[in-house]
Write a protein that holds these residues in place. Structure first.
Motif, PDB file in Angstrom:
ATOM      1  N   ALA A 300      -5.422  15.060 -11.024  1.00 37.83           N
ATOM      2  CA  ALA A 300      -6.807  14.585 -10.886  1.00 37.83           C
ATOM      3  C   ALA A 300      -7.570  14.654 -12.199  1.00 37.83           C
ATOM      4  CB  ALA A 300      -7.530  15.399  -9.817  1.00 37.83           C
ATOM      5  N   ARG A 301      -7.063  15.468 -13.155  1.00 35.63           N
ATOM      6  CA  ARG A 301      -7.751  15.600 -14.442  1.00 35.63           C
ATOM      7  C   ARG A 301      -7.535  14.389 -15.341  1.00 35.63           C
ATOM      8  NH1 ARG A 301      -4.912  21.022 -16.184  1.00 35.63           N
ATOM      9  NH2 ARG A 301      -3.198  19.741 -15.387  1.00 35.63           N
ATOM     10  N   LEU A 302      -6.520  13.586 -15.020  1.00 38.31           N
ATOM     11  CA  LEU A 302      -6.222  12.437 -15.860  1.00 38.31           C
ATOM     12  C   LEU A 302      -7.047  11.233 -15.433  1.00 38.31           C
ATOM     13  CD1 LEU A 302      -2.333  12.718 -16.045  1.00 38.31           C
ATOM     14  CD2 LEU A 302      -3.993  13.554 -17.691  1.00 38.31           C
ATOM     15  N   GLY A 303      -7.615  10.549 -16.395  1.00 38.66           N
ATOM     16  CA  GLY A 303      -8.398   9.355 -16.080  1.00 38.66           C
ATOM     17  C   GLY A 303      -7.515   8.234 -15.579  1.00 38.66           C
ATOM     18  N   THR A 304      -6.338   8.101 -16.176  1.00 41.89           N
ATOM     19  CA  THR A 304      -5.386   7.062 -15.772  1.00 41.89           C
ATOM     20  C   THR A 304      -4.124   7.732 -15.266  1.00 41.89           C
ATOM     21  OG1 THR A 304      -6.252   5.595 -17.490  1.00 41.89           O
ATOM     22  CG2 THR A 304      -4.121   5.026 -16.522  1.00 41.89           C
ATOM     23  N   GLN A 305      -3.750   7.440 -14.044  1.00 43.21           N
ATOM     24  CA  GLN A 305      -2.562   8.054 -13.474  1.00 43.21           C
ATOM     25  C   GLN A 305      -1.293   7.362 -13.982  1.00 43.21           C
ATOM     26  OE1 GLN A 305      -2.254  10.721 -11.780  1.00 43.21           O
ATOM     27  NE2 GLN A 305      -4.419  11.157 -11.449  1.00 43.21           N
ATOM     28  N   ALA A 306      -0.185   8.084 -13.898  1.00 40.26           N
ATOM     29  CA  ALA A 306       1.102   7.495 -14.264  1.00 40.26           C
ATOM     30  C   ALA A 306       1.417   6.329 -13.342  1.00 40.26           C
ATOM     31  CB  ALA A 306       2.199   8.550 -14.171  1.00 40.26           C
ATOM     32  N   GLU A 307       2.135   5.357 -13.878  1.00 41.02           N
ATOM     33  CA  GLU A 307       2.522   4.213 -13.066  1.00 41.02           C
ATOM     34  C   GLU A 307       3.542   4.648 -12.022  1.00 41.02           C
ATOM     35  OE1 GLU A 307       3.904   1.077 -15.497  1.00 41.02           O
ATOM     36  OE2 GLU A 307       2.011   0.814 -16.566  1.00 41.02           O
ATOM     37  N   GLY A 308       3.589   3.917 -10.926  1.00 37.81           N
ATOM     38  CA  GLY A 308       4.578   4.210  -9.903  1.00 37.81           C
ATOM     39  C   GLY A 308       3.983   4.166  -8.519  1.00 37.81           C
ATOM     40  N   THR A 309       4.864   4.325  -7.548  1.00 39.31           N
ATOM     41  CA  THR A 309       4.477   4.285  -6.148  1.00 39.31           C
ATOM     42  C   THR A 309       4.083   5.680  -5.678  1.00 39.31           C
ATOM     43  OG1 THR A 309       6.035   2.486  -5.765  1.00 39.31           O
ATOM     44  CG2 THR A 309       5.276   3.709  -3.825  1.00 39.31           C
ATOM     45  N   PRO A 310       2.883   5.850  -5.104  1.00 36.26           N
ATOM     46  CA  PRO A 310       2.470   7.183  -4.645  1.00 36.26           C
ATOM     47  C   PRO A 310       3.249   7.636  -3.419  1.00 36.26           C
ATOM     48  CG  PRO A 310       0.810   5.552  -4.064  1.00 36.26           C
ATOM     49  CD  PRO A 310       1.830   4.839  -4.908  1.00 36.26           C
ATOM     50  N   MET A 311       3.502   8.918  -3.338  1.00 37.73           N
ATOM     51  CA  MET A 311       4.141   9.533  -2.175  1.00 37.73           C
ATOM     52  C   MET A 311       3.754  11.011  -2.164  1.00 37.73           C
ATOM     53  SD  MET A 311       8.117  10.272  -3.197  1.00 37.73           S
ATOM     54  CE  MET A 311       8.146  11.690  -2.078  1.00 37.73           C
ATOM     55  N   GLY A 349       6.209  25.509  -0.273  1.00 42.55           N
ATOM     56  CA  GLY A 349       5.372  25.254   0.887  1.00 42.55           C
ATOM     57  C   GLY A 349       4.188  24.365   0.604  1.00 42.55           C
ATOM     58  N   ASP A 350       3.847  24.185  -0.675  1.00 45.47           N
ATOM     59  CA  ASP A 350       2.728  23.306  -1.035  1.00 45.47           C
ATOM     60  C   ASP A 350       3.077  21.852  -0.788  1.00 45.47           C
ATOM     61  OD1 ASP A 350       1.366  25.526  -1.817  1.00 45.47           O
ATOM     62  OD2 ASP A 350       1.441  25.113  -3.985  1.00 45.47           O
ATOM     63  N   ARG A 351       2.044  21.097  -0.420  1.00 44.18           N
ATOM     64  CA  ARG A 351       2.185  19.645  -0.294  1.00 44.18           C
ATOM     65  C   ARG A 351       1.781  19.043  -1.638  1.00 44.18           C
ATOM     66  NH1 ARG A 351       5.032  16.402   3.148  1.00 44.18           N
ATOM     67  NH2 ARG A 351       3.962  14.411   3.538  1.00 44.18           N
ATOM     68  N   LEU A 352       2.659  18.291  -2.241  1.00 44.29           N
ATOM     69  CA  LEU A 352       2.427  17.790  -3.593  1.00 44.29           C
ATOM     70  C   LEU A 352       2.369  16.272  -3.610  1.00 44.29           C
ATOM     71  CD1 LEU A 352       2.219  18.572  -6.640  1.00 44.29           C
ATOM     72  CD2 LEU A 352       4.705  18.261  -6.756  1.00 44.29           C
ATOM     73  N   ALA A 353       1.351  15.731  -4.292  1.00 45.24           N
ATOM     74  CA  ALA A 353       1.239  14.283  -4.488  1.00 45.24           C
ATOM     75  C   ALA A 353       2.052  13.886  -5.713  1.00 45.24           C
ATOM     76  CB  ALA A 353      -0.226  13.890  -4.665  1.00 45.24           C
ATOM     77  N   LEU A 354       2.878  12.869  -5.547  1.00 42.44           N
ATOM     78  CA  LEU A 354       3.770  12.418  -6.608  1.00 42.44           C
ATOM     79  C   LEU A 354       3.695  10.916  -6.760  1.00 42.44           C
ATOM     80  CD1 LEU A 354       6.864  14.460  -5.414  1.00 42.44           C
ATOM     81  CD2 LEU A 354       5.723  14.870  -7.592  1.00 42.44           C
ATOM     82  N   ARG A 355       4.231  10.436  -7.868  1.00 42.84           N
ATOM     83  CA  ARG A 355       4.473   9.010  -8.041  1.00 42.84           C
ATOM     84  C   ARG A 355       5.943   8.810  -8.376  1.00 42.84           C
ATOM     85  NH1 ARG A 355       0.190   5.243  -8.562  1.00 42.84           N
ATOM     86  NH2 ARG A 355      -1.846   6.252  -8.313  1.00 42.84           N
ATOM     87  N   VAL A 356       6.505   7.718  -7.860  1.00 39.45           N
ATOM     88  CA  VAL A 356       7.919   7.399  -8.081  1.00 39.45           C
ATOM     89  C   VAL A 356       8.003   6.137  -8.922  1.00 39.45           C
ATOM     90  CG1 VAL A 356      10.144   6.993  -6.991  1.00 39.45           C
ATOM     91  CG2 VAL A 356       8.411   8.330  -5.796  1.00 39.45           C
ATOM     92  N   ASP A 357       8.700   6.216 -10.038  1.00 45.36           N
ATOM     93  CA  ASP A 357       8.863   5.057 -10.923  1.00 45.36           C
ATOM     94  C   ASP A 357      10.030   4.210 -10.425  1.00 45.36           C
ATOM     95  OD1 ASP A 357       9.043   3.216 -12.919  1.00 45.36           O
ATOM     96  OD2 ASP A 357       9.312   4.646 -14.558  1.00 45.36           O
ATOM     97  N   MET A 358       9.729   3.269  -9.549  1.00 39.31           N
ATOM     98  CA  MET A 358      10.775   2.430  -8.952  1.00 39.31           C
ATOM     99  C   MET A 358      11.336   1.403  -9.938  1.00 39.31           C
ATOM    100  SD  MET A 358      11.447   3.452  -5.928  1.00 39.31           S
ATOM    101  CE  MET A 358      12.303   2.038  -5.210  1.00 39.31           C
ATOM    102  N   SER A 359      10.647   1.179 -11.048  1.00 35.50           N
ATOM    103  CA  SER A 359      11.155   0.214 -12.028  1.00 35.50           C
ATOM    104  C   SER A 359      12.446   0.704 -12.674  1.00 35.50           C
ATOM    105  CB  SER A 359      10.112  -0.050 -13.120  1.00 35.50           C
ATOM    106  OG  SER A 359       9.903   1.106 -13.917  1.00 35.50           O
ATOM    107  N   ARG A 360      12.703   2.018 -12.603  1.00 34.28           N
ATOM    108  CA  ARG A 360      13.909   2.590 -13.206  1.00 34.28           C
ATOM    109  C   ARG A 360      14.928   3.004 -12.153  1.00 34.28           C
ATOM    110  NH1 ARG A 360      11.337   7.300 -16.565  1.00 34.28           N
ATOM    111  NH2 ARG A 360      13.417   7.516 -17.467  1.00 34.28           N
ATOM    112  N   ALA A 361      14.637   2.734 -10.875  1.00 33.93           N
ATOM    113  CA  ALA A 361      15.557   3.110  -9.803  1.00 33.93           C
ATOM    114  C   ALA A 361      16.795   2.212  -9.809  1.00 33.93           C
ATOM    115  CB  ALA A 361      14.844   3.001  -8.452  1.00 33.93           C
ATOM    116  N   VAL A 362      17.869   2.709  -9.212  1.00 30.27           N
ATOM    117  CA  VAL A 362      19.089   1.910  -9.037  1.00 30.27           C
ATOM    118  C   VAL A 362      19.485   1.948  -7.570  1.00 30.27           C
ATOM    119  CG1 VAL A 362      19.956   2.145 -11.396  1.00 30.27           C
ATOM    120  CG2 VAL A 362      20.501   3.896  -9.706  1.00 30.27           C
ATOM    121  N   MET A 363      20.315   0.986  -7.176  1.00 31.02           N
ATOM    122  CA  MET A 363      20.708   0.880  -5.773  1.00 31.02           C
ATOM    123  C   MET A 363      22.213   0.701  -5.679  1.00 31.02           C
ATOM    124  SD  MET A 363      19.336  -1.811  -2.864  1.00 31.02           S
ATOM    125  CE  MET A 363      17.675  -1.797  -3.537  1.00 31.02           C
ATOM    126  N   PHE A 364      22.816   1.371  -4.659  1.00 28.65           N
ATOM    127  CA  PHE A 364      24.261   1.327  -4.483  1.00 28.65           C
ATOM    128  C   PHE A 364      24.614   0.918  -3.064  1.00 28.65           C
ATOM    129  CE2 PHE A 364      23.176   4.671  -7.514  1.00 28.65           C
ATOM    130  CZ  PHE A 364      23.953   4.332  -8.619  1.00 28.65           C
TER     131      PHE A 364
END
Length: 373
Positions: A300-311, A349-364
């Motif tokens: 929350a301290r960052l003005g611009t969040q990292a790119e990615g999908t929130p989860m 036990g904490d609930r953590l907000a994250l972002r996932v960089d799907m642009s670098r993901a791979v699929m099998f």
């Protein structure tokens, strides 16, 4: 320096086929690392290059010359072994010059070669000592010096650092890197340590069950693995594999991940990487590959969040490493590892907000484990 070519090499011990039509080539001056789990055939391939093991079929060429049927002495190679293989009754000077003496090199030239490599490896002050008076790292330098004194076409290193402690292994890895940068020599290096492979190599050959699964630069094998084995073997911690169902979404595709809490978690697949072949797999199970660094924590301290999908996910284990923090998070049917910054304040036990960089993901593919996107 010399180019090296392995052409359809097969090696059989009785009915067991250890090398299965292996082919690869490297240019003069390149650093090739053969990496893989125990029993994959990497040391057998190294011994075949050295001439210590005759091949069942195929060809080995050094600098364009077929050396398949030649003895080790006729191949103009030098090998550094895991066990150092120093003569205990000889001084360091004698160990380094022994190979030159066997080749009838004049005494003055031998002396000059020993002084040159001793200075290069910073062991000039050890020349009159015997191996028993040296540390493990010093013995390995002497073994390297013996190989360097000969100035062969190709240097072969067979797990040279595996007997050293962790810190010394890192230091010697740096020394080998510097040595290659200075000399520009052609090197083939066997290891089971993928960190050594990533830090040292120009080219990495990932082996499994006598096959080379992928040959490429460290960046290629790390970011563009051909299958789940390569993806999981390269990288520490290894890549996360998450079962998901491919779904259609607004003309594109997304991945639905079933969670234990029955929450619906969907991650959009990048539109630029959506192909017709991928669209044909709608409704089928696939394996999503995400590396730990593809996750980043919200701040929350960052003005611009990292790119990615929130989860969001609940933290099960926190592992501080100093430079960063590794988190274990339940995601779908698996627990995944996320690498976050050292200032992330989180507890199990904490609930953590994250972002996932799907642009670098791979699929099998879930069945064949081959890369599909």
């Amino acid at each position: 320096m010399a180019a090296l070519e392995i052409d359809q090499v097969r090696k059989e011990f009785g009915r067991e086929r250890v090398l299965k039509d292996v082919s690869l080539s490297i240019e003069s001056g390149q650093f090739l690392i053969l990496v893989g789990p125990s029993g994959c055939g990497k040391s057998t391939l190294m011994n075949a290059i050295a001439g210590l093991e005759p091949v069942t079929s195929g060809y080995i060429r050094i600098d364009g010359e077929d050396v398949t049927g030649r003895t080790p002495a006729e191949r103009d190679i030098a090998m550094v072994f895991q066990s150092y293989a120093l003569y205990p009754s000889m001084t360091v000077r004698q160990n380094i010059s022994f190979g030159l003496e066997m080749r009838k090199v004049p005494k003055a030239e031998r002396f000059e070669a020993v002084e040159r490599v001793a200075d290069l490896l910073q062991i000039s002050h050890l020349l009159e000592r015997k191996p028993a008076q040296l540390s493990g790292g010093q013995r390995q330098r002497v073994a390297m010096g013996r190989a360097l004194a000969r100035e062969p076409k190709v240097y072969l290193f067979d797990e040279p650092l595996s007997n050293l402690d962790a810190k010394l292994r890192v230091d010697m890895r740096t020394e080998i890197k510097k040595l290659h940068q200075r000399l520009g020599t052609t090197i083939v290096y066997v290891t089971h340590d993928q960190v050594e492979a990533m830090t040292l190599a120009d080219k990495i050959a990932v082996m499994r069950d006598g096959h080379i699964l992928q040959l490429g630069s460290p960046d290629e094998v790390y970011n563009d693995p051909v299958d789940m084995f390569v993806a999981g073997f390269m990288g520490s911690p290894s890549m996360n594999f998450i079962r998901a169902t491919l779904e259609q979404q607004d003309g594109g595709v997304q991945l639905r991940i079933e969670t234990p809490s029955e929450e619906r978690l969907t991650l959009p697949w990048p539109a630029a990487r959506t192909t017709e072949a991928l669209a044909e797999r709608i409704g089928k199970t696939v394996i999503l590959g995400l590396r730990p660094e593809h996750f980043s924590e919200e701040d929350a301290r960052l003005g611009t969040q990292a790119e990615g999908t929130p989860m969001a996910a609940t933290v099960s284990v926190v592992e501080p490493t100093g430079a960063d923090i590794l988190l274990r998070l339940p995601l779908g049917e698996e627990e995944v590892t996320a690498r976050v910054g050292p200032k992330c304040r989180v507890a199990p036990g904490d609930r953590l907000a994250l972002r996932v960089d799907m642009s670098r993901a791979v699929m099998f593919d879930a069945d064949s484990e081959q890369r599909i996107a």
